[in-house]
Design an enzyme around this catalytic site. Structure first.
Site, PDB file in Angstrom:
ATOM      1  N   ASP A 105       0.837  -1.292   0.195  1.00  0.00           N
ATOM      2  CA  ASP A 105       0.234  -0.059   0.086  1.00  0.00           C
ATOM      3  C   ASP A 105       0.868   1.218   0.115  1.00  0.00           C
ATOM      4  O   ASP A 105       1.585   1.530   1.008  1.00  0.00           O
ATOM      5  CB  ASP A 105      -0.803   0.094   1.311  1.00  0.00           C
ATOM      6  CG  ASP A 105      -1.950   1.165   1.316  1.00  0.00           C
ATOM      7  OD1 ASP A 105      -1.345   2.510   1.129  1.00  0.00           O
ATOM      8  OD2 ASP A 105      -3.041   1.055   1.349  1.00  0.00           O
ATOM      9  N   HIS A 106       1.063   1.818  -1.088  1.00  0.00           N
ATOM     10  CA  HIS A 106       2.240   2.647  -1.083  1.00  0.00           C
ATOM     11  C   HIS A 106       2.150   3.964  -0.247  1.00  0.00           C
ATOM     12  O   HIS A 106       2.960   4.598   0.153  1.00  0.00           O
ATOM     13  CB  HIS A 106       2.545   3.065  -2.676  1.00  0.00           C
ATOM     14  CG  HIS A 106       1.623   4.359  -3.225  1.00  0.00           C
ATOM     15  ND1 HIS A 106       0.364   3.919  -3.788  1.00  0.00           N
ATOM     16  CD2 HIS A 106       1.686   5.340  -3.150  1.00  0.00           C
ATOM     17  CE1 HIS A 106      -0.168   5.146  -3.930  1.00  0.00           C
ATOM     18  NE2 HIS A 106       0.470   6.094  -3.852  1.00  0.00           N
TER      19      HIS A 106
ATOM     20  N   HIS B 262      -5.737   3.008   0.845  1.00  0.00           N
ATOM     21  CA  HIS B 262      -4.977   4.067   1.558  1.00  0.00           C
ATOM     22  C   HIS B 262      -5.495   5.015   2.799  1.00  0.00           C
ATOM     23  O   HIS B 262      -5.106   5.365   3.684  1.00  0.00           O
ATOM     24  CB  HIS B 262      -4.701   4.982   0.601  1.00  0.00           C
ATOM     25  CG  HIS B 262      -3.919   4.489  -0.998  1.00  0.00           C
ATOM     26  ND1 HIS B 262      -2.945   3.449  -0.612  1.00  0.00           N
ATOM     27  CD2 HIS B 262      -4.196   4.820  -2.168  1.00  0.00           C
ATOM     28  CE1 HIS B 262      -2.684   3.014  -1.813  1.00  0.00           C
ATOM     29  NE2 HIS B 262      -3.252   3.853  -2.782  1.00  0.00           N
TER      30      HIS B 262
END
Ligand SMILES: NC(=O)C1=CN([C@@H]2O[C@H](COP(=O)(O)OP(=O)(O)OC[C@H]3O[C@@H](n4cnc5c(N)ncnc54)[C@H](OP(=O)(O)O)[C@@H]3O)[C@@H](O)[C@H]2O)C=CC1
Ligand SMILES: O=C1O[C@H](COP(=O)(O)O)[C@@H](O)[C@H](O)[C@H]1O
Length: 500
Positions: free
Chosen positions: A174-175, A237
């Site tokens: 999950d950047h 996010h």
């Protein structure tokens, strides 16, 4: 590292630049090989040229001299393979084993799936079938979000990949968890005694989490028109940022302890029935408008989007974490495309003073805010009240500010995460249970919208979402704060932003 999907958008915009920056910062192992995989025919040379173009265009660190570039790029090779065809894995296997023999190194294999999630199970299965799934040394699977499109499809994918990889070998990216200021939330909370005693429902009135974008659907309509903002941003996010704000202090700074605390937040997150969704969650879609002085089309007029699409490009929601710490505190989240500005930020709004000694006709005593800016500005600022210079008892908001990326650039999220995957640190990756609980929260909302129980609202591009997103807060006497860089010494209401 084998990158499946090496001809795709993610590899081009994020993975190659991150690898180059890691290399320039001496954070890659002395001997490494990057094997690009895709169906499109490419010679090694063509592949290397594509990597160069991507680095030139997207990397924060630019190529300064040809010699270091050559040292870096010589480690890249490409092989054509259709991942659904088991025999195509022979080529990948021989490249991996050839490298290991040539350098006399133990297997340390990272399989990065920069491909659609419905191919994750096929790749894992085929890796095992060819004998790449049971290495003597290290093997790791790196996968992207969203995993599946609901709880059941995610569970199916998870069960299938676990036939080849264990939970400890799966790195779910999950950047947002790789972003500097998201990682900083724990430090701000748990290394400062001024915050932790206040971090609860006794002192916090509400929390607002915004991830707004100015871009539209761009070239990704095929994916996005099916996914929508709820699956694309909220399931992952937005809920990750919520977990970081709400989690209890972990018993120690170890991956399992941190994951445990995050998972407890999702267990306490109030679920909404399909009928309740309308009272707590708003969905919107952008219409034509003006952004940065340029006319932009409505979502329904974008390339490859269905002209009657009901896909949401905006979501706002009022969430509650029903535990002792957060009882009764609303967490407002909002995310959308084609909004007024690109900004990811978290605003902690503290409760008002129990008595206002400075009451005057301007009623200018505002609440204290702690603002964590994540992107594009990175930093924190606290909004305090101070005496307006030259006045008797007039109050004005002032900001105490720390900028994390003003003096020097900070690593991109993908740099941190790829580095963590190489060294085997799963802290800032998502545990399966987080994925599962997040889908269980999301699924009834999606079903309510699919049944058209609650209407889709529209907003003009370049604004802050539909009116219903403002009404969601007004019911509680709150409003969205906007504390972006241009206004850093002035706190303005989001409603003012719309009109200015
Ligand atoms: N792009 C982004 O910003 C983000 C993407 N993601 C996720 O990353 C993943 C990749 O996304 P993105 O790069 O945008 O997608 P693209 O459509 O741009 O690329 C897809 C890639 O998959 C390859 N591919 C597709 N089918 C096969 C096959 N049968 N065999 C071998 N290769 C195949 C394509 O290669 P070829 O055509 O050569 O076969 C291409 O390289 C997705 O899971 C997405 O959800 C997540 C966050 C952000
Ligand atoms: O994962 C995604 O994130 C981007 C936004 O990322 P950011 O780092 O620029 O904030 C979003 O545009 C994309 O739709 C989504 O898939």
């Amino acid at each position: 590292m084998v990158i499946f999907g090496a001809t795709g958008d993610l590899a081009k915009r994020k993975l190659f630049p991150a690898l180059f920056s890691l290399y320039m910062n001496k954070l890659l192992p002395p001997a490494f090989r990057i094997i690009g995989v895709g169906r499109r025919p490419r010679t090694h040379e063509q592949f290397r040229e594509a990597v160069r173009k991507s680095v030139d265009e997207f990397s924060r660190i630019k190529v300064a001299d040809e010699a270091s570039w050559q040292q870096f790029i010589k480690n890249f090779t490409y092989t054509v393979a259709d991942v659904t065809n088991p025999s195509d894995y022979e080529g990948i296997k021989s490249l991996i084993e050839g490298f290991e023999t040539e350098h006399g190194v133990e297997p340390c294999r990272l399989f990065y799936l920069a491909i659609a999630p419905d191919l994750f199970a096929t790749v894992s299965h085929n890796l095992k079938a060819i004998g790449l799934g049971d290495t003597r040394g290290v093997k790791r699977l790196i996968i992207e979000k969203p995993i599946g499109n609901d709880f059941l499809s995610a569970k199916e994918i998870d069960e299938q990949i676990k036939q080849t990889f264990t939970e400890k070998e799966i790195y779910r990216i999950d950047h947002y968890l790789g972003k500097e200021m998201v990682q900083n939330i724990n430090v701000i909370r748990f290394a400062n005694n001024i915050f932790e005693p206040l971090w609860n429902h006794h002192h916090i009135a509400c929390v607002q989490i915004t991830a707004s974008e100015t871009v539209g659907v761009e070239e990704r309509a095929a994916y996005y028109d099916r996914a929508g903002a709820l699956r694309d941003m909220v399931q992952n996010h937005m809920l990750q940022m919520l977990m970081m704000v709400c989690m209890e202090p972990p018993s120690r700074l170890k991956t399992e302890a941190i994951h445990d605390e995050k998972i407890k937040v999702l267990r306490s997150l109030r679920r909404y029935s399909e009928e309740e969704v309308g009272a707590y969650v708003v969905r919107g879609q952008y219409q034509a408008g003006i952004l940065n002085g340029k006319a932009v089309p409505a979502y329904r007029d974008e390339k490859n989007v269905d002209s009657a699409s009901e896909t949401e490009t905006f979501v706002a929601a009022k969430l509650y974490v029903d535990n002792l710490r957060w009882a009764g505190v609303p967490f407002y989240i909002r995310t959308g495309k084609r909004m007024g500005a690109k900004a990811t930020e978290i605003v902690i709004q503290f409760k008002e003073m129990p008595k206002n000694l400075y009451f005057n006709k301007n009623n200018d005593l505002g609440p204290n805010l702690l603002v964590i800016t994540i992107n594009p500005d990175e930093g924190i600022h606290m909004v305090l009240n101070a005496k307006k210079p030259g006045s008797d008892n007039q109050i004005m908001p002032i900001a105490m500010e720390f900028c994390n990326n003003c003096e020097q650039g900070t690593p991109e999220a993908y740099e941190s995460l790829i580095h963590d995957a190489i060294v085997g640190d799963q802290t800032f990756f998502t545990h399966w249970e987080e994925v599962a609980l997040a889908w269980e929260f999301i699924d009834p909302i999606r079903r309510a919208w699919d049944r058209n129980l609650h209407k889709l609202d529209f907003y003009e591009s370049g604004t802050w979402g539909p009116a219903s997103a403002h009404a969601l807060l007004a019911e509680e006497g709150h409003h969205w704060w906007s504390v972006t860089k241009e206004r850093q010494h002035r706190v303005v209401r989001a409603t003012e932003v719309i009109t200015t």
